[in-house]
Design an enzyme around this catalytic site. Structure first.
Site, PDB file in Angstrom:
ATOM      1  N   ASP A  86      14.266  31.053 -27.391  1.00 37.88           N
ATOM      2  CA  ASP A  86      13.294  31.308 -26.134  1.00 37.88           C
ATOM      3  C   ASP A  86      13.511  30.556 -25.004  1.00 37.88           C
ATOM      4  OD1 ASP A  86      11.522  32.595 -28.224  1.00 37.88           O
ATOM      5  OD2 ASP A  86      11.128  30.402 -29.301  1.00 37.88           O
ATOM      6  N   ASP A 102      10.597  27.801 -30.088  1.00 38.18           N
ATOM      7  CA  ASP A 102      11.059  26.653 -30.609  1.00 38.18           C
ATOM      8  C   ASP A 102      12.408  26.107 -29.622  1.00 38.18           C
ATOM      9  OD1 ASP A 102      12.972  28.715 -30.880  1.00 38.18           O
ATOM     10  OD2 ASP A 102      12.934  28.913 -33.021  1.00 38.18           O
ATOM     11  N   CYS A 121       3.635   1.835   2.367  1.00 38.51           N
ATOM     12  CA  CYS A 121       5.119   1.001   2.083  1.00 38.51           C
ATOM     13  C   CYS A 121       5.906   2.002   1.459  1.00 38.51           C
ATOM     14  CB  CYS A 121       4.801  -0.171   1.424  1.00 38.51           C
ATOM     15  SG  CYS A 121       3.819  -1.445   2.173  1.00 38.51           S
ATOM     16  N   CYS A 169       0.909  -1.294   0.056  1.00 39.24           N
ATOM     17  CA  CYS A 169       0.017  -0.165  -0.008  1.00 39.24           C
ATOM     18  C   CYS A 169       0.858   1.239  -0.028  1.00 39.24           C
ATOM     19  CB  CYS A 169      -0.926  -0.001   1.294  1.00 39.24           C
ATOM     20  SG  CYS A 169      -0.023   0.352   2.754  1.00 39.24           S
ATOM     21  N   ASP A 219       5.642  32.386 -29.341  1.00 42.45           N
ATOM     22  CA  ASP A 219       6.660  32.988 -30.257  1.00 42.45           C
ATOM     23  C   ASP A 219       6.078  32.934 -31.719  1.00 42.45           C
ATOM     24  OD1 ASP A 219       9.159  33.973 -30.957  1.00 42.45           O
ATOM     25  OD2 ASP A 219       9.530  32.052 -31.941  1.00 42.45           O
TER      26      ASP A 219
END
Length: 744
Positions: free
Chosen positions: A641, A637, A25, A22, A440
């Site tokens: 940027d 791109d 753990c 679970c 852009d």
């Protein structure tokens, strides 16, 4: 100093973790690893059954990490990327199914005897043997200690390390029912208490509970296997073999054995095995699996090809450039795997709740027992015990631990199929909050490749284009290349220029067939005494439309005008419209002049434009919007940027093919068009909605179930069924994300 830096180099490794039952753990392993000296960060994913650890190489070893996990009661196997996890899960599911069958066969007579005791089921025949306490003990014992043995092992390991998990609850609840029934059996046999039979025994409670828990775990294992279908389908795209030329001979080798620099032959209809460059041949290649582009792309010598794309017709001879884990597809698989294995911030809440849940539940179960024994049904151990067992069982926090990771796995997998790569769960979560997007212009809104759009000759058109094309041919400027390509597409042969000179900021001058040509700006014409005033109004109109217009003169006389434009992508307008419908402000940013920028923006429906912005100024624009309280995504791109992509709340990189993992971005849009932006936001919103549904139901089961069980309205076996159902329902709800369709 250099030696110290070398020993403390940061390294990352991924383990496959076995033995977790679970979320508690996963929590315990994560805390244990995080506290180790030299470990920088540790993240354990319960649904994926993986642990990702970043550590300082000189301070701690992989073996130390494995030893720590073993000390905590689990096993850590180094993930070598051979996808053995699917085999392990299949083996685990088979083992679980066999246990379930054995447990069900042994539990069925016990359940039958219990049902036969109710007044409204008196018509059901129950053999007298089924009512015998010793027969019931014989059936219940192997279920309790052989089939249910792992619960005791897990509970012991958890308690030894000072914590509690689901195993503790199951072991406590079933042991209480079994041991109390054993006590009554012994009393009935040796104490002369012949009345103790049937309803007073709780063997069926412990056996049926273990059966139901195992059934839930089996369903869960099967469903969890399905959440990683996206990875399997991506891996299925890879070519299995490659035809290579070595020592002058053609031989077929497994794709793993292809080396960089190998010459590979790709026949028509075959998959390209690795990323490479075409040396010989011409063909069209279907790249839709990567770029989403439905039309095949023509390939000729010098062109790049991507592994897993399909060669349609001609034979291609390629040189391998990227192989193995460096190919574009391998990078995609790696990004998706990392996203599926990472944690979203919302999961921390679920982890924190899971960590304290079990001790609280044990406390509530003890209080329930005491309340029933002393006040509700004074002196009735059986009544009090039944209610306490129901509380212990209904409260298992399995569903809580699965709520977030299963949704992240299914959501990020489906997004990858749509061409959207989220680099982590935190980015998948944060994307749904976006309310402003900066786009852009070049290469994002537009194709990023200028095209010849207008020809306005003042002399014969073919002659005009032949001379202008010849003059521009020696130039390396992108606008000149666009003019030459456009003229050649019209089937016009170009003579060679006898002389050529580029005049920066003005244009070019050249000599073609003895004629002096000028191509460029108004200032170039005026400086050379060419009267081109009659074209200025038309030139201004072309510029208003977002085009770059150039005037041409032959031997000092105005000869005509050509215009070049970076045309918008076909999907840009529809994508902007979808973003607006989603309530998102769209802003276009560019270094271009305002007139051109506004013309492009108007074509796609963008209302907000920031023009003449330098690359370093883009990050400032992002900060301005953030200061105004906006959650900002920057789409670019990934080259000039990068600062803005890193500054934004979410950076989205337009990346096709081998640009798939641009470092500065949080999300990569593989298909290279704006349609993927609303797809990314839509998938993020759907995934977050799914996580919230899962958390609501998981917590709902527990918070509603505990008081219902405490007041005695829930039999332990019903509580067990509800607990198993809660885990399965959470995983099945997450799987709905794999069928999400986006509108275009």
């Amino acid at each position: 100093m250099e030696a110290i830096e070398a020993t403390n180099a940061s390294k990352q490794t991924t383990f496959q973790i076995t033995g977790m039952t679970c979320a508690a753990c996963a929590n315990r392993i994560e805390k244990g690893l995080s506290k180790m000296p030299g470990v920088k960060s540790a993240s354990v994913n319960f649904a994926m059954e993986t642990a990702r650890v970043e550590y300082a190489e000189g301070n701690v070893t992989v073996e130390d990490l494995q030893a720590k996990v073993k000390q905590l009661g689990y096993a850590a196997i180094v993930n070598t990327g051979d996808d053995k996890s699917a085999e392990r899960r299949e083996h685990e599911a088979k083992s679980m199914r066999n246990k379930l069958i054995a447990s069900a066969i042994l539990s069925l007579p016990l359940l039958w005897s219990m049902v036969g005791h109710f007044s409204f089921t008196a018509w059901i025949y129950a053999p007298s043997l089924f009512m015998n306490p010793w027969f019931q003990l014989l059936l219940a014992t192997p279920v309790q200690f052989i089939i249910g043995g792992p619960f005791y092992v897990g509970a012991y390991k958890a308690l030894r390390n000072g914590s509690a998990n689901m195993d503790v609850l199951v072991a406590l609840g079933t042991s209480a029912a079994y041991l109390y029934s054993l006590y009554l059996t012994l009393e009935w046999s040796f104490g002369g208490g012949g009345a103790h039979h049937g309803p007073s025994l709780y063997y069926e409670t412990s056996a049926v509970l273990i059966t139901l828990v195992i059934m839930g775990k089996w369903f869960e294992t099967l469903a969890k296997g399905r959440t990683s279908e996206a990875i399997k389908s991506l891996m299925g795209l890879q070519a299995k073999t490659a035809l290579v030329v070595r020592d002058g001979e053609e031989r077929t080798v497994p794709v793993e054995e292809v080396l960089v620099g190998d010459i590979v032959l790709v026949r028509p209809g075959e998959k390209v095995p690795v990323d490479g460059v075409v040396l010989e041949g011409a063909s069209s290649v279907d790249e839709s699996m990567l770029t989403g582009e439905s039309l095949p792309v023509e390939k000729k010598p010098g062109d790049a090809v991507i592994g897993a794309t399909v060669n349609r017709n001609g034979m291609l001879r390629i040189r391998a450039v990227k192989v193995g884990k460096d190919t574009a597809l391998a990078q995609i698989i790696k990004v998706v795997e990392e996203a599926q294995g990472s944690k979203a911030p919302i999961q921390r809440v679920a982890d924190a709740i899971s960590g304290i849940f079990v001790p609280i539940v044990v406390g509530i179960a003890v209080l329930t027992f005491l309340a029933w024994y002393f006040f509700v049904a004074p002196g009735s151990v059986s009544e009090a015990l039944e209610k306490a067992i129901a509380v212990l069982v209904i409260a298992c926090p399995c569903a809580l631990g699965l709520a977030t990771p299963t949704s992240i796995m299914a959501g990020s997998g489906r997004a990858a199929e749509l061409g959207v790569l989220f680099k982590g769960g935190e980015h998948l979560e944060r994307t749904h909050k976006i309310d402003a997007i900066i786009l852009d212009k070049t290469g994002t809104v537009t194709k990023g490749k200028p095209e010849l759009t207008d020809v306005r000759p003042a002399i014969d058109e073919t002659e005009f284009l032949r001379l202008v094309g010849a003059a521009e041919q020696p130039s390396e400027h992108p606008l000149a290349e666009a003019i030459v390509a456009g003229i050649k597409e019209r089937g016009i042969a170009l003579p060679a220029a006898e002389a050529f000179e580029a005049i920066p900021g003005f244009g070019i001058q050249a000599t073609v067939e003895g004629k002096r040509l000028l191509v460029g700006t108004r200032r170039l014409m005026e400086a050379n005494g060419v009267d081109a005033a009659m074209a200025y109004a038309e030139m201004a109109a072309l510029e208003e439309a977002g085009k770059t217009a150039m005037l041409a003169a032959v031997d000092g006389r105005y000869a005509g005008m050509v215009a070049v434009a970076d045309t918008i992508k076909e999907t840009s307008k529809a994508a902007v419209s979808r973003l607006k419908e989603m309530g998102i402000q769209v802003i276009m940013i560019t270094g271009d002049n305002e007139r051109t920028a506004k013309a492009i923006a108007a074509q796609v429906g963008i209302d907000h434009v920031r023009a003449e912005v330098l690359p370093e100024g883009k990050a400032q624009e992002v900060k301005k919007l953030q200061a105004a309280g906006r959650t900002v995504a920057m789409v670019g791109d990934g080259i000039n940027d990068a600062p803005a992509l890193a500054t934004a709340d979410i950076g989205m990189a337009i990346g096709t093919g081998t640009d798939v993992a641009i470092e500065a971005a949080d999300v990569t849009l593989m298909r290279g068009d704006l349609a993927s932006i609303p797809d990314a936001i839509y998938m993020s919103r759907k995934t977050m909605s799914n996580i919230k549904q899962n958390l609501f139901w998981a917590l709902g089961y527990n918070t509603l179930g505990i008081p219902i069980a405490a007041v005695g309205l829930l039999a332990p076996w019903v509580a067990g069924a509800a607990m198993a159902l809660s885990s399965v329902s959470v995983v099945l709800n997450a799987l709905r994300l794999q069928r999400v369709n986006v509108k275009h």
